[in-house]
Design an enzyme around this catalytic site. Structure first.
Site, mmCIF file in Angstrom:
data_model
loop_
_atom_site.group_PDB
_atom_site.id
_atom_site.type_symbol
_atom_site.label_atom_id
_atom_site.label_comp_id
_atom_site.label_asym_id
_atom_site.label_seq_id
_atom_site.Cartn_x
_atom_site.Cartn_y
_atom_site.Cartn_z
ATOM 1 N N HIS A 146 -7.547 0.090 -4.335
ATOM 2 C CA HIS A 146 -8.329 1.063 -3.328
ATOM 3 C C HIS A 146 -8.748 2.184 -4.174
ATOM 4 C CE1 HIS A 146 -6.260 -0.217 0.817
ATOM 5 N NE2 HIS A 146 -7.016 -1.074 -0.056
ATOM 6 N N TYR A 188 -14.947 4.194 7.828
ATOM 7 C CA TYR A 188 -15.384 2.899 7.372
ATOM 8 C C TYR A 188 -16.795 2.863 7.808
ATOM 9 C CZ TYR A 188 -10.828 1.649 5.823
ATOM 10 O OH TYR A 188 -9.621 1.582 5.135
ATOM 11 N N ASP A 235 -12.942 2.743 -0.822
ATOM 12 C CA ASP A 235 -12.069 3.021 0.073
ATOM 13 C C ASP A 235 -12.748 4.056 1.216
ATOM 14 O OD1 ASP A 235 -9.925 2.864 1.943
ATOM 15 O OD2 ASP A 235 -8.533 3.930 0.475
ATOM 16 N N HIS A 236 -12.109 4.790 1.845
ATOM 17 C CA HIS A 236 -12.941 5.413 2.773
ATOM 18 C C HIS A 236 -14.050 6.310 2.657
ATOM 19 C CE1 HIS A 236 -8.567 6.168 4.645
ATOM 20 N NE2 HIS A 236 -8.827 4.969 4.461
ATOM 21 N N CYS A 241 -3.574 2.786 -4.315
ATOM 22 C CA CYS A 241 -4.668 3.493 -3.684
ATOM 23 C C CYS A 241 -4.767 4.800 -4.343
ATOM 24 C CB CYS A 241 -4.242 3.553 -1.966
ATOM 25 S SG CYS A 241 -5.380 4.488 -1.052
ATOM 26 N N HIS A 294 0.864 -1.057 -0.007
ATOM 27 C CA HIS A 294 -0.024 -0.120 -0.092
ATOM 28 C C HIS A 294 0.936 1.164 -0.012
ATOM 29 C CE1 HIS A 294 -2.729 3.063 1.560
ATOM 30 N NE2 HIS A 294 -3.658 2.258 1.343
HETATM 31 C C1 DNO Z 1 -6.801 3.093 5.465
HETATM 32 C C2 DNO Z 1 -5.980 1.890 4.626
HETATM 33 C C3 DNO Z 1 -4.571 1.518 5.450
HETATM 34 C C4 DNO Z 1 -4.088 0.418 4.764
HETATM 35 C C5 DNO Z 1 -2.648 -0.087 5.203
HETATM 36 C C6 DNO Z 1 -2.090 -1.579 4.491
HETATM 37 O O1 DNO Z 1 -7.803 3.201 5.441
HETATM 38 O O2 DNO Z 1 -5.990 2.140 3.450
HETATM 39 O O3 DNO Z 1 -4.766 1.388 6.576
HETATM 40 O O4 DNO Z 1 -4.996 -0.625 5.227
HETATM 41 O O5 DNO Z 1 -1.779 0.805 5.128
HETATM 42 O O6 DNO Z 1 -1.252 -1.900 5.012
#
Ligand code: DNO
Length: 353
Positions: free
Chosen positions: A265, A324, A310-311, A236, A198
């Site tokens: 992501h 989340y 993602d978020h 991401c 990531h």
């Molecule tokens: C945040 C995530 C990160 C991700 C880590 C992967 O929301 O995208 O916490 O899980 O960095 O190791």
């Protein structure tokens, strides 16, 4: 492409049955949360997680994350023991039938924000990052409550970590990452697990700690450390995209063409100033990233792996784990799936002609 959704296990306020009802979501992204960082994940725990997910009618698609112990990132003598444990965890995951593992190599702090409940114009709450605010924070105060951060560190432990990282510059961190990658990837290759690093979030150093997985050149350098598809990326969009110089569709085309994107992501952000941004709704018009072009690039490189919204913001009065909640991420999943449907149909039609 498989649409997935992150789930934090039984303590997550979002339940598997709710995720099952989001149209088009078939996979779960989760982890084992009660094994201390650096220890081996027992096979039974992994099997139990997988069975729980499958009995809800979903599949366990990705493990996010198997965290990397700080000794490994610091390159301390004790790292070999933690690397061995990491390898054993990968074996156990493969044995249970898990094929993709996401992780990061950020010193001490994972993703970092300056405020968790910024009120956007529509009244929803979003996570934001403002460089000035972060620069005024004292990470050693013992009072910070940041998302993605292990708040179990005691003050003295943090101080020690910062002292240790004072000796680790970017070059040293690269050496330590290379050491880890060269030890782990042959095991991943042997057992059949694809790894997905990531990027750093945000993609620049914070609190004086180095960060190295920040742009296209860094991703390229990383891939060459072990040039094999098991050594891949979790691209991401929200993390890399926080730097306006990172052109997400171009990065997807570049690394997707060589089959090195193992996980995706997809999220939008709105740039609000130099090194500052708000997490926006997934929709392109809500933020600074063109999500349509991001999905188009994924289609063009024939991406067949997992994607997760993602978020999300907190909407409709929902409270819960910052970034989340259920609702806004569910909207994100449906939006991304809608674009995917249009893009794949568009291509099928043009193939016919
Ligand atoms: C945040 C995530 C990160 C991700 C880590 C992967 O929301 O995208 O916490 O899980 O960095 O190791």
């Amino acid at each position: 492409m498989q649409m997935t959704f992150r789930w934090f296990g039984d303590s997550d306020p979002v339940k598997l049955w709710q995720i099952r009802q989001i149209p088009g979501v078939t996979g779960i992204v989760s982890a084992i949360y009660d094994v201390p960082v650096g220890e081996e994940w027992p096979l039974e725990k992994i099997v139990q997680l997988k069975e729980e997910v499958e009995s809800a009618g979903l599949s366990l698609s990705v493990i996010e994350s198997v965290p990397v112990h700080e000794h490994i990132k610091l390159g301390l003598p004790g790292r070999d023991r933690y690397i061995e444990n990491y390898g054993r965890t990968l074996r156990n995951l493969a044995q249970a039938g898990v094929g993709i593992v996401c992780y990061n190599f950020m010193p001490v702090f994972d993703w970092t924000r300056s405020q968790l409940d910024y009120v956007l114009e529509d009244g929803s709450n979003a996570l934001i990052y403002e460089e000035e605010v972060v620069q005024r924070m004292n990470p050693l105060s013992g009072e910070l409550q940041l998302p993605g951060w292990d708040s179990s560190y005691r003050k003295e432990e943090l101080r020690l970590l910062f002292d240790q990282y004072a000796l680790v510059d970017e070059e040293k961190l690269w050496d330590n990452l290379a050491y880890f990658v060269k030890a782990i990837m042959p095991i991943a290759e042997k057992v059949g697990v694809r790894m997905a690093i990531h990027p750093d979030d945000p993609p620049w150093p914070i609190f004086g700690l180095p960060r190295i997985i920040t742009d296209g050149d860094a991703l390229n350098k990383f891939l060459r450390l072990y040039d094999h598809p098991v050594n891949g990326l979790c691209l991401c969009s929200g993390s890399l995209g926080a730097n306006p110089n990172n052109d997400m569709p171009a990065l997807i085309r570049r690394f997707g063409a060589e089959g090195r994107i193992n996980f995706m992501h997809a999220r939008n952000i709105k740039h609000t100033g130099e090194r500052s941004f708000q997490e926006s709704a997934h929709l392109s018009s809500a933020g600074s990233l063109d999500m349509g072009e991001i999905m188009r690039a994924l289609r063009d490189v024939n991406y067949a792996g997992p994607v997760r919204p993602d978020h999300g913001r907190m909407i409709w009065g929902e409270t819960g784990k910052p970034g989340y909640g259920l609702y806004d991420r569910a909207l994100g999943a449906v939006y991304l799936n809608g674009m995917w449907e249009a893009l794949t149909k568009e291509r099928a039609a043009s193939d016919k002609n």
